[in-house]
Motif scaffolding. Structure first.
Motif, PDB file in Angstrom:
ATOM      1  N   ASN A   1       2.865 -11.499  29.927  1.00  0.00           N
ATOM      2  CA  ASN A   1       3.178 -11.682  28.458  1.00  0.00           C
ATOM      3  C   ASN A   1       3.078 -10.067  28.254  1.00  0.00           C
ATOM      4  N   VAL A   2       4.460  -9.314  27.687  1.00  0.00           N
ATOM      5  CA  VAL A   2       4.520  -8.217  27.539  1.00  0.00           C
ATOM      6  C   VAL A   2       4.318  -7.987  26.001  1.00  0.00           C
ATOM      7  N   GLN A   3       3.711  -6.980  25.274  1.00  0.00           N
ATOM      8  CA  GLN A   3       3.358  -6.824  24.102  1.00  0.00           C
ATOM      9  C   GLN A   3       3.623  -5.213  23.643  1.00  0.00           C
ATOM     10  N   THR A   4       3.900  -5.005  22.627  1.00  0.00           N
ATOM     11  CA  THR A   4       3.796  -3.616  22.180  1.00  0.00           C
ATOM     12  C   THR A   4       2.421  -3.420  21.372  1.00  0.00           C
ATOM     13  N   ILE A   5       1.876  -2.090  21.609  1.00  0.00           N
ATOM     14  CA  ILE A   5       0.532  -1.794  20.794  1.00  0.00           C
ATOM     15  C   ILE A   5       0.476  -2.153  19.343  1.00  0.00           C
ATOM     16  N   SER A   6       1.429  -2.054  18.549  1.00  0.00           N
ATOM     17  CA  SER A   6       1.469  -2.376  17.444  1.00  0.00           C
ATOM     18  C   SER A   6       1.477  -3.827  16.902  1.00  0.00           C
ATOM     19  N   GLY A   7       1.804  -4.887  18.006  1.00  0.00           N
ATOM     20  CA  GLY A   7       1.745  -6.172  17.857  1.00  0.00           C
ATOM     21  C   GLY A   7       0.563  -6.863  18.407  1.00  0.00           C
ATOM     22  N   LEU A   8      -0.425  -6.056  18.880  1.00  0.00           N
ATOM     23  CA  LEU A   8      -1.737  -6.451  19.588  1.00  0.00           C
ATOM     24  C   LEU A   8      -2.474  -7.565  18.566  1.00  0.00           C
ATOM     25  N   ASN A   9      -2.641  -8.685  19.146  1.00  0.00           N
ATOM     26  CA  ASN A   9      -3.330  -9.669  18.456  1.00  0.00           C
ATOM     27  C   ASN A   9      -4.535 -10.237  19.185  1.00  0.00           C
ATOM     28  N   THR A  10      -5.387 -10.691  18.583  1.00  0.00           N
ATOM     29  CA  THR A  10      -6.485 -11.335  19.091  1.00  0.00           C
ATOM     30  C   THR A  10      -6.389 -12.480  20.010  1.00  0.00           C
ATOM     31  N   TYR A  11      -5.399 -13.457  19.475  1.00  0.00           N
ATOM     32  CA  TYR A  11      -5.245 -14.487  20.524  1.00  0.00           C
ATOM     33  C   TYR A  11      -4.737 -14.367  21.700  1.00  0.00           C
ATOM     34  N   ARG A  12      -3.700 -13.198  21.843  1.00  0.00           N
ATOM     35  CA  ARG A  12      -3.195 -12.875  23.311  1.00  0.00           C
ATOM     36  C   ARG A  12      -4.121 -12.266  24.095  1.00  0.00           C
TER      37      ARG A  12
END
Length: 208
Positions: A175-186
């Protein structure tokens, strides 16, 4: 805590980066994690479930039996909940499951999740990279080189990168995520969290 920096070929660059102790070195707060994950999961719910109530059932409203002397319970029309095909009592109605969570609690939860990953040596730092075109083969080669292909991955980028995102889209475990979209669940759902150097540098602006 110092961590080695690798390139996409899996080679040690000889450099190290220090993980911010106020993020990766805190004592994790399990209750904050619970609340943040609960909110994330609640926000995924559509809340469109619905069952018909008595007034919404299509059927005759004629009283089907006399009030007394029938030998059973009193019943009104065919839409009565006690009859087969009748309405449902107190059935589900459309609703919004969203609830508010304070920003400080969400920040603490994300720090706690990252702290757990750091404690388990599940944080990998890689040099900033890009693909010239979307190539799943190149992404798979990279995670094999980093020896994390058998793990569930969360790759954190400093900003959106279409080529990297499309390259990873067909890899079920990534799963690719940006730092601004970082969330606990992922973060918790991943076996290993892979940060690019720029993403790690930007994390202070997000969580501090």
């Amino acid at each position: 805590m110092e961590v080695n920096v690798y390139n996409i070929k899996g080679e040690d660059t000889g450099r190290k980066v220090t993980l911010n102790e106020s993020i990766f070195g805190i004592e994790p707060n399990d209750h904050a994690i619970y609340l943040d994950v609960k909110q994330f999961m609640a926000n995924q719910r559509q809340g469109t479930h619905k069952s018909k109530e008595r007034s919404e059932i299509s059927g005759s409203t004629r009283k089907i039996g006399r009030q007394k002397g029938g030998g059973g319970a009193r019943r009104g029309d065919m839409n009565s909940p006690v009859l087969v095909g009748g309405a449902r009592v107190f059935g589900p109605k459309p609703r919004d499951y969203y609830f508010k969570l304070n920003k400080k609690v969400k920040t603490l939860a994300r720090k706690s999740a990252l702290a757990y990953k750091a404690q388990n040596n599940a944080v990998v730092i890689v040099e900033d990279f890009n693909f010239e075109a979307p190539k799943t083969k190149e992404f798979v080669a990279m995670i094999k080189n980093l020896k994390v292909s058998d793990k569930k991955l969360l790759v954190i980028l400093p900003e959106a990168n279409k080529n990297v995102y499309l390259s990873a889209r067909n890899v079920e475990s990534a799963n690719v995520q940006t730092i601004s979209g970082l969330n606990t669940y992922r973060v918790l759902n991943a076996g290993v969290v892979v940060f690019t150097e720029s993403a790690l540098s930007a994390i202070d602006n997000i969580l501090m």
